[in-house]
Structures are given as structure tokens and as C-alpha cells.
Write a protein that holds these residues in place. Structure first.
Motif, PDB file in Angstrom:
ATOM      1  N   VAL A  39       0.864  -1.183   0.000  1.00  0.00           N
ATOM      2  CA  VAL A  39       0.000   0.000   0.000  1.00  0.00           C
ATOM      3  C   VAL A  39       0.896   1.228   0.000  1.00  0.00           C
ATOM      4  CG1 VAL A  39      -1.715   1.332   1.291  1.00  0.00           C
ATOM      5  CG2 VAL A  39      -1.857  -1.164   1.244  1.00  0.00           C
ATOM      6  N   VAL A  40       0.561   2.183  -0.833  1.00  0.00           N
ATOM      7  CA  VAL A  40       1.275   3.459  -0.864  1.00  0.00           C
ATOM      8  C   VAL A  40       0.316   4.557  -0.422  1.00  0.00           C
ATOM      9  CG1 VAL A  40       2.517   5.137  -2.274  1.00  0.00           C
ATOM     10  CG2 VAL A  40       2.755   2.694  -2.751  1.00  0.00           C
ATOM     11  N   LEU A  41       0.694   5.286   0.596  1.00  0.00           N
ATOM     12  CA  LEU A  41      -0.084   6.432   1.068  1.00  0.00           C
ATOM     13  C   LEU A  41       0.607   7.702   0.598  1.00  0.00           C
ATOM     14  CD1 LEU A  41      -0.708   5.330   4.783  1.00  0.00           C
ATOM     15  CD2 LEU A  41      -2.372   5.260   2.912  1.00  0.00           C
ATOM     16  N   VAL A  42      -0.091   8.510  -0.165  1.00  0.00           N
ATOM     17  CA  VAL A  42       0.471   9.766  -0.649  1.00  0.00           C
ATOM     18  C   VAL A  42      -0.087  10.903   0.194  1.00  0.00           C
ATOM     19  CG1 VAL A  42       0.721  11.324  -2.613  1.00  0.00           C
ATOM     20  CG2 VAL A  42       0.654   8.839  -2.986  1.00  0.00           C
ATOM     21  N   VAL A  43       0.809  11.617   0.855  1.00  0.00           N
ATOM     22  CA  VAL A  43       0.421  12.736   1.719  1.00  0.00           C
ATOM     23  C   VAL A  43       0.944  14.025   1.107  1.00  0.00           C
ATOM     24  CG1 VAL A  43       0.534  13.725   4.031  1.00  0.00           C
ATOM     25  CG2 VAL A  43       0.554  11.230   3.738  1.00  0.00           C
ATOM     26  N   GLY A  44       0.046  14.907   0.746  1.00  0.00           N
ATOM     27  CA  GLY A  44       0.437  16.154   0.109  1.00  0.00           C
ATOM     28  C   GLY A  44       0.898  17.208   1.103  1.00  0.00           C
ATOM     29  N   PRO A  45       1.354  18.353   0.604  1.00  0.00           N
ATOM     30  CA  PRO A  45       1.771  19.460   1.475  1.00  0.00           C
ATOM     31  C   PRO A  45       0.562  20.198   2.025  1.00  0.00           C
ATOM     32  CG  PRO A  45       1.927  20.110  -0.805  1.00  0.00           C
ATOM     33  CD  PRO A  45       1.506  18.660  -0.816  1.00  0.00           C
ATOM     34  N   GLU A  46       0.809  21.168   2.886  1.00  0.00           N
ATOM     35  CA  GLU A  46      -0.282  21.948   3.474  1.00  0.00           C
ATOM     36  C   GLU A  46      -1.121  22.629   2.391  1.00  0.00           C
ATOM     37  OE1 GLU A  46      -1.130  21.713   6.437  1.00  0.00           O
ATOM     38  OE2 GLU A  46       0.599  21.318   7.714  1.00  0.00           O
ATOM     39  N   GLY A  47      -0.487  22.985   1.269  1.00  0.00           N
ATOM     40  CA  GLY A  47      -1.209  23.645   0.194  1.00  0.00           C
ATOM     41  C   GLY A  47      -1.981  22.697  -0.699  1.00  0.00           C
ATOM     42  N   GLY A  48      -1.863  21.387  -0.439  1.00  0.00           N
ATOM     43  CA  GLY A  48      -2.594  20.396  -1.205  1.00  0.00           C
ATOM     44  C   GLY A  48      -1.827  19.892  -2.421  1.00  0.00           C
ATOM     45  N   VAL A  49      -2.302  18.783  -2.964  1.00  0.00           N
ATOM     46  CA  VAL A  49      -1.718  18.192  -4.161  1.00  0.00           C
ATOM     47  C   VAL A  49      -2.277  18.928  -5.377  1.00  0.00           C
ATOM     48  CG1 VAL A  49      -1.404  16.065  -5.486  1.00  0.00           C
ATOM     49  CG2 VAL A  49      -1.601  15.959  -2.987  1.00  0.00           C
ATOM     50  N   SER A  50      -1.404  19.335  -6.288  1.00  0.00           N
ATOM     51  CA  SER A  50      -1.864  20.079  -7.465  1.00  0.00           C
ATOM     52  C   SER A  50      -2.641  19.166  -8.411  1.00  0.00           C
ATOM     53  CB  SER A  50      -0.667  20.692  -8.200  1.00  0.00           C
ATOM     54  OG  SER A  50       0.081  19.673  -8.841  1.00  0.00           O
ATOM     55  N   GLU A  51      -3.430  19.759  -9.270  1.00  0.00           N
ATOM     56  CA  GLU A  51      -4.210  18.990 -10.245  1.00  0.00           C
ATOM     57  C   GLU A  51      -3.296  18.181 -11.163  1.00  0.00           C
ATOM     58  OE1 GLU A  51      -7.458  18.455 -10.445  1.00  0.00           O
ATOM     59  OE2 GLU A  51      -7.616  19.572  -8.560  1.00  0.00           O
ATOM     60  N   ASP A  52      -2.194  18.777 -11.560  1.00  0.00           N
ATOM     61  CA  ASP A  52      -1.247  18.081 -12.432  1.00  0.00           C
ATOM     62  C   ASP A  52      -0.677  16.849 -11.731  1.00  0.00           C
ATOM     63  OD1 ASP A  52       0.468  17.873 -14.811  1.00  0.00           O
ATOM     64  OD2 ASP A  52       2.083  18.372 -13.430  1.00  0.00           O
ATOM     65  N   GLU A  53      -0.350  16.989 -10.462  1.00  0.00           N
ATOM     66  CA  GLU A  53       0.192  15.854  -9.707  1.00  0.00           C
ATOM     67  C   GLU A  53      -0.872  14.782  -9.490  1.00  0.00           C
ATOM     68  OE1 GLU A  53       3.626  18.212  -7.134  1.00  0.00           O
ATOM     69  OE2 GLU A  53       1.524  18.275  -6.485  1.00  0.00           O
ATOM     70  N   LEU A  54      -2.108  15.208  -9.249  1.00  0.00           N
ATOM     71  CA  LEU A  54      -3.195  14.238  -9.113  1.00  0.00           C
ATOM     72  C   LEU A  54      -3.344  13.408 -10.392  1.00  0.00           C
ATOM     73  CD1 LEU A  54      -6.001  16.291  -7.306  1.00  0.00           C
ATOM     74  CD2 LEU A  54      -4.817  14.279  -6.407  1.00  0.00           C
ATOM     75  N   GLU A  55      -3.227  14.072 -11.521  1.00  0.00           N
ATOM     76  CA  GLU A  55      -3.340  13.371 -12.797  1.00  0.00           C
ATOM     77  C   GLU A  55      -2.188  12.388 -12.991  1.00  0.00           C
ATOM     78  OE1 GLU A  55      -3.612  16.295 -15.841  1.00  0.00           O
ATOM     79  OE2 GLU A  55      -5.571  17.058 -15.174  1.00  0.00           O
ATOM     80  N   GLN A  56      -0.998  12.794 -12.569  1.00  0.00           N
ATOM     81  CA  GLN A  56       0.162  11.909 -12.713  1.00  0.00           C
ATOM     82  C   GLN A  56       0.024  10.678 -11.826  1.00  0.00           C
ATOM     83  OE1 GLN A  56       4.121  13.875 -12.804  1.00  0.00           O
ATOM     84  NE2 GLN A  56       2.976  15.788 -12.844  1.00  0.00           N
TER      85      GLN A  56
END
Length: 254
Positions: free
Chosen positions: A191-208
Motif C-alpha cells: 500500500v502506498v499512502l500519498v500525503v500532500g503538502p499543506e497547500g494540497g496536491v496540485s491537479e497536475d500531480e493528481l493526474e500523474q
């Protein structure tokens, strides 16, 4: 009270009755703890071998070897680099909660940057993970990897063996409609848990990440800070998978 854990290389021959000395920081740790003859302790190399023994005349006398196997599923945390005052807290908490591997991530919205100081910063995370592992009596140390710069490079951290199942990648995202309790973990090995920064995960990164098969999930009604999100998710995984009930994946201490 459980036995104290020391992280130190084990001699090649460490059968019951053999003895060896601790060196370096762990030798100093015995002085801080004021170890007395006869007191029990556990020594692990952090990567798969451990012994239970007792302190005697400044040495560790081996009483028994401990079986150590990884928990299933294995959990990797991709942690966006938090602000400096929260980075080590994030690593400490996720290490206590059982993260098997920690991948620092240079997310586009991370305020903190490692440019030019990657190795020094990674060593800080490694030291925080090591300290937390000792305090939480872990026999397997979390691995802290090199920096992930782009989501599409995540696959390079996993075994390319075609017989291995693909990891289940979960992005902790406040806008997700599905909760972690709805995820099917049957037969999942990683299982991989992806935790974004305080500013959130960008749309481009979400797509990737989505291109890698990732799915966004939320842990509950509250929006957690980046330093605490992974540890809460690991607690949920302990209940939703066999990790906390998998007795073969841990060794009893004390």
C-alpha cells in the motif's frame, strides 16, 4: 514494562550464550539508561535479525534469537516535504505508527525545499525514524529513500518483477468522496499512502498519480495536517488489514 531496544549490527555467530559488546551511540545509550547486570534488552540490526538477551559486565549476553518478518501489507508513505519544524514530527509519528518505507516528495506546493542539501535533509529524516523506531520497540527500521521529484517516477521504487502485484496507491485528499474504509485490500501486498503538502496536491500531480492507478481517499470529516495524516492513515490500515492481527509479523518484546 517492555524491554529496551538497541539498534546495532549483530555478530555472525550470536547463538544463545554468546556475548558481544555494543559500540558507538548504542554503547552511550546503555550508560544513559544505566543498565545493570541481569537487566533484559533486545538488540536488532533493523533489517531482519534480532535477539533477546541480558546485560552482563558491559556486554550483551544472548538468550534467544527472535523471528522477525515484515507486516503485510507493507506500507510506503510518500510524504510531501513539510515545513522544517514539522518534517521530523511527521517522520516520528509515521514511524511510531508502523510505516515500512518513507519516500520524501518534492511536491510542487511544498514550501520547504531540499535543493542542494538532499543528503543532509534525508539523514535528518533517517535519524528521526531510527529514534522513533527505538522508542516504539520496533525491530524493523523504516527505510528512508532518496527524494521523489515527480509522481511518475514512483514506480522506480518498487520491484519490477512482473510476478509482483502492483501496489495500491491511495492519495489522502480532502475533496475525495470515498473513505478509506471502502477500499478493498484483499490480496494487496503493498500500500502506498500519498500525503500532500499543506497547500494540497496540485491537479497536475493528481493526474500523474492517477495515471499510475492511484485513487483519492479521505480519512474522515476532519482535514488533517500533513504532519499527522500518515500516522492516522496507518492506524486505519492496522484495523482494515491484517497488519495489527498478523502475529507472524512481529516479535513479542518483554
Amino acid at each position: 514494562m517492555t524491554d529496551p531496544v538497541f539498534i546495532h549490527p549483530l555478530p555472525q555467530d550470536c547463538g544463545a550464550g554468546s556475548a558481544f559488546a555494543l559500540t558507538g551511540a548504542e554503547a552511550r545509550h546503555t550508560e544513559v539508561k544505566r543498565m545493570r547486570d541481569g537487566e533484559p534488552l533486545v538488540v536488532t540490526d533493523g533489517v531482519g535479525s534480532a535477539i533477546r538477551g541480558h546485560w552482563s559486565a558491559g556486554q550483551v549476553v544472548v538468550d534467544e534469537q527472535l523471528g522477525v518478518t515484515p507486516q503485510v501489507p507493507r506500507v510506503t508513505v510518500v510524504q510531501a516535504i513539510p515545513k522544517s519544524d514539522r518534517a521530523e514530527l511527521a517522520v516520528d509519528l509515521m514511524s511510531q505508527a508502523g510505516a515500512d518505507r518513507i519516500i520524501p516528495w518534492a511536491a510542487s506546493r511544498s514550501i520547504a525545499k531540499w535543493d542542494g542539501k538532499e543528503e543532509k535533509a534525508r539523514m535528518k529524516w533517517e535519524n528521526a525514524a531510527r529514534s522513533a523506531a527505538k522508542q516504539s520497540r520496533r525491530l524493523l527500521l523504516p527505510e528512508v529513500t532518496e527524494l521523489l521529484r515527480h509522481p511518475q517516477d514512483l514506480g522506480s521504487f518498487f520491484d519490477a518483477n512482473p510476478a509482483s502485484s502492483a501496489p495500491k496507491i491511495l492519495i489522502l485528499h480532502e475533496s475525495a468522496t470515498q473513505g478509506i474504509q471502502a477500499v478493498d485490500f484483499s490480496g494487496v501486498e503493498d500500500v502506498v499512502l500519498v500525503v500532500g503538502p499543506e497547500g494540497g496536491v496540485s491537479e497536475d500531480e493528481l493526474e500523474q498519480f492517477a495515471a499510475l492507478g492511484a485513487q483519492p481517499i479521505r480519512l474522515g470529516p476532519e482535514v488533517l495536517r500533513t504532519a499527522t495524516a500518515a500516522s492516522v492513515a496507518l492506524g486505519a490500515l492496522g484495523v482494515l488489514t491484517a497488519r495489527w492481527g498478523n502475529e507472524t509479523g512481529k516479535a513479542t518484546i518483554g
